[in-house]
Enzyme design. Structure first.
Site, mmCIF file in Angstrom:
data_model
loop_
_atom_site.group_PDB
_atom_site.id
_atom_site.type_symbol
_atom_site.label_atom_id
_atom_site.label_comp_id
_atom_site.label_asym_id
_atom_site.label_seq_id
_atom_site.Cartn_x
_atom_site.Cartn_y
_atom_site.Cartn_z
ATOM 1 N N LYS A 11 0.821 -1.216 0.000
ATOM 2 C CA LYS A 11 0.000 0.000 0.000
ATOM 3 C C LYS A 11 0.860 1.275 0.000
ATOM 4 O O LYS A 11 2.069 1.222 0.269
ATOM 5 C CB LYS A 11 -0.915 -0.032 1.234
ATOM 6 C CG LYS A 11 -1.949 -1.168 1.201
ATOM 7 C CD LYS A 11 -2.896 -1.088 2.406
ATOM 8 C CE LYS A 11 -3.962 -2.171 2.368
ATOM 9 N NZ LYS A 11 -4.921 -2.057 3.506
ATOM 10 N N TYR A 51 -12.375 -2.293 -3.493
ATOM 11 C CA TYR A 51 -12.832 -2.454 -2.106
ATOM 12 C C TYR A 51 -14.354 -2.374 -1.976
ATOM 13 O O TYR A 51 -14.862 -2.070 -0.904
ATOM 14 C CB TYR A 51 -12.175 -1.412 -1.204
ATOM 15 C CG TYR A 51 -10.795 -1.810 -0.691
ATOM 16 C CD1 TYR A 51 -10.625 -2.945 0.115
ATOM 17 C CD2 TYR A 51 -9.672 -1.049 -0.975
ATOM 18 C CE1 TYR A 51 -9.379 -3.298 0.612
ATOM 19 C CE2 TYR A 51 -8.411 -1.399 -0.480
ATOM 20 C CZ TYR A 51 -8.285 -2.529 0.314
ATOM 21 O OH TYR A 51 -7.045 -2.886 0.816
ATOM 22 N N ASN A 114 -1.927 0.318 6.747
ATOM 23 C CA ASN A 114 -1.347 -0.903 7.307
ATOM 24 C C ASN A 114 -0.534 -1.717 6.296
ATOM 25 O O ASN A 114 -0.414 -2.928 6.411
ATOM 26 C CB ASN A 114 -2.436 -1.742 7.975
ATOM 27 C CG ASN A 114 -3.534 -2.136 7.017
ATOM 28 O OD1 ASN A 114 -3.459 -1.826 5.831
ATOM 29 N ND2 ASN A 114 -4.542 -2.838 7.512
ATOM 30 N N HIS A 117 -2.235 -5.409 1.542
ATOM 31 C CA HIS A 117 -3.519 -6.096 1.365
ATOM 32 C C HIS A 117 -3.223 -7.539 0.982
ATOM 33 O O HIS A 117 -2.257 -7.797 0.261
ATOM 34 C CB HIS A 117 -4.335 -5.447 0.230
ATOM 35 C CG HIS A 117 -5.474 -6.325 -0.215
ATOM 36 N ND1 HIS A 117 -6.692 -6.322 0.423
ATOM 37 C CD2 HIS A 117 -5.551 -7.282 -1.188
ATOM 38 C CE1 HIS A 117 -7.476 -7.232 -0.153
ATOM 39 N NE2 HIS A 117 -6.800 -7.817 -1.127
ATOM 40 N N GLU A 128 -9.699 -10.892 -7.439
ATOM 41 C CA GLU A 128 -8.772 -9.769 -7.259
ATOM 42 C C GLU A 128 -7.579 -9.882 -8.216
ATOM 43 O O GLU A 128 -7.106 -8.872 -8.731
ATOM 44 C CB GLU A 128 -8.295 -9.725 -5.805
ATOM 45 C CG GLU A 128 -9.415 -9.334 -4.844
ATOM 46 C CD GLU A 128 -9.000 -9.368 -3.378
ATOM 47 O OE1 GLU A 128 -9.870 -9.083 -2.537
ATOM 48 O OE2 GLU A 128 -7.827 -9.665 -3.075
HETATM 49 O O1 CDP Z 1 -6.879 -5.852 5.044
HETATM 50 P P1 CDP Z 1 -7.630 -6.836 5.902
HETATM 51 O O2 CDP Z 1 -8.266 -7.960 5.117
HETATM 52 O O3 CDP Z 1 -6.799 -7.327 7.057
HETATM 53 O O4 CDP Z 1 -8.830 -5.997 6.604
HETATM 54 P P2 CDP Z 1 -10.313 -5.680 6.099
HETATM 55 O O5 CDP Z 1 -11.224 -5.827 7.269
HETATM 56 O O6 CDP Z 1 -10.646 -6.443 4.858
HETATM 57 O O7 CDP Z 1 -10.255 -4.134 5.774
HETATM 58 C C1 CDP Z 1 -9.703 -3.666 4.554
HETATM 59 C C2 CDP Z 1 -8.842 -2.464 4.851
HETATM 60 O O8 CDP Z 1 -9.669 -1.395 5.318
HETATM 61 C C3 CDP Z 1 -7.802 -2.633 5.965
HETATM 62 O O9 CDP Z 1 -6.635 -3.306 5.553
HETATM 63 C C4 CDP Z 1 -7.529 -1.202 6.355
HETATM 64 O O10 CDP Z 1 -6.666 -0.553 5.420
HETATM 65 C C5 CDP Z 1 -8.930 -0.585 6.220
HETATM 66 N N1 CDP Z 1 -9.621 -0.530 7.521
HETATM 67 C C6 CDP Z 1 -9.724 0.698 8.185
HETATM 68 O O11 CDP Z 1 -9.257 1.723 7.670
HETATM 69 N N2 CDP Z 1 -10.357 0.758 9.421
HETATM 70 C C7 CDP Z 1 -10.881 -0.344 9.978
HETATM 71 N N3 CDP Z 1 -11.495 -0.249 11.163
HETATM 72 C C8 CDP Z 1 -10.782 -1.584 9.317
HETATM 73 C C9 CDP Z 1 -10.154 -1.649 8.090
HETATM 74 MG MG MG Z 2 -9.770 -7.931 3.721
#
Ligand code: CDP
Ligand code: MG
Length: 140
Positions: A11, A51, A114, A117, A128
């Protein structure tokens, strides 16, 4: 366990800090092979399509703007159980909860910014990968 492919994205927070090589080393050290990779700049709309599953979440707008805020490296990782293995190497979404030595524990700046992805299941991985790569670009 079967050989799988999964979609990974380094990212903008990580490309900005020149961490592509350090993150790729963690993938390779875990036995994941980078079989496709390119550095691109997404528009907010392109990030929004990627997303879409999160479009009702409160962080969706901010997430799309962040993903379009700088270059990303999109890549396909291949290996035995690659989808789950990559999620292990990445660590938990919130870096405060990520296990030591994971990408997010070592590099993520916040729950939003973070660093990586990774696809979460076989169907999303296929979808994807197809969003970013043609079959001709995947060389295992
Ligand atoms: O990336 P991952 O699959 O671990 O998490 P996700 O639940 O699929 O969420 C996608 C992305 O949204 C995360 O990697 C974060 O960049 C963002 N996110 C956020 O900004 N705030 C949250 N509370 C949860 C996710
Ligand atoms: Mg995810």
């Amino acid at each position: 366990m079967a050989v799988e492919r999964t979609l990974s994205i380094i990212k903008p927070d990580a490309t900005k800090r020149n961490l592509t090589g350090k993150i790729n080393a963690k993938f390779e050290d875990a036995g994941l092979r980078i079989v496709a990779q390119k550095r691109i700049q997404l528009t907010p709309a392109q990030a929004g399509v990627f997303y879409e599953v999160h479009k009702e979440r409160p962080f969706y707008g901010e997430l799309c703007d962040f993903m379009a805020s700088g270059p990303v490296v999109v890549q396909v990782l291949e290996g035995e159980g690659a989808i789950a293995k990559n999620r292990e190497v990445m660590g938990a979404t919130n870096p405060a909860d990520a296990a030591p030595g994971t990408v997010r524990a070592d590099f993520a700046e916040s729950v939003g910014e973070n660093s990586v992805h990774g696809s979460d299941a076989a169907d999303t991985a296929a979808q994807e990968i197809a969003y970013f790569f043609s079959g001709l670009e995947l060389v295992g």
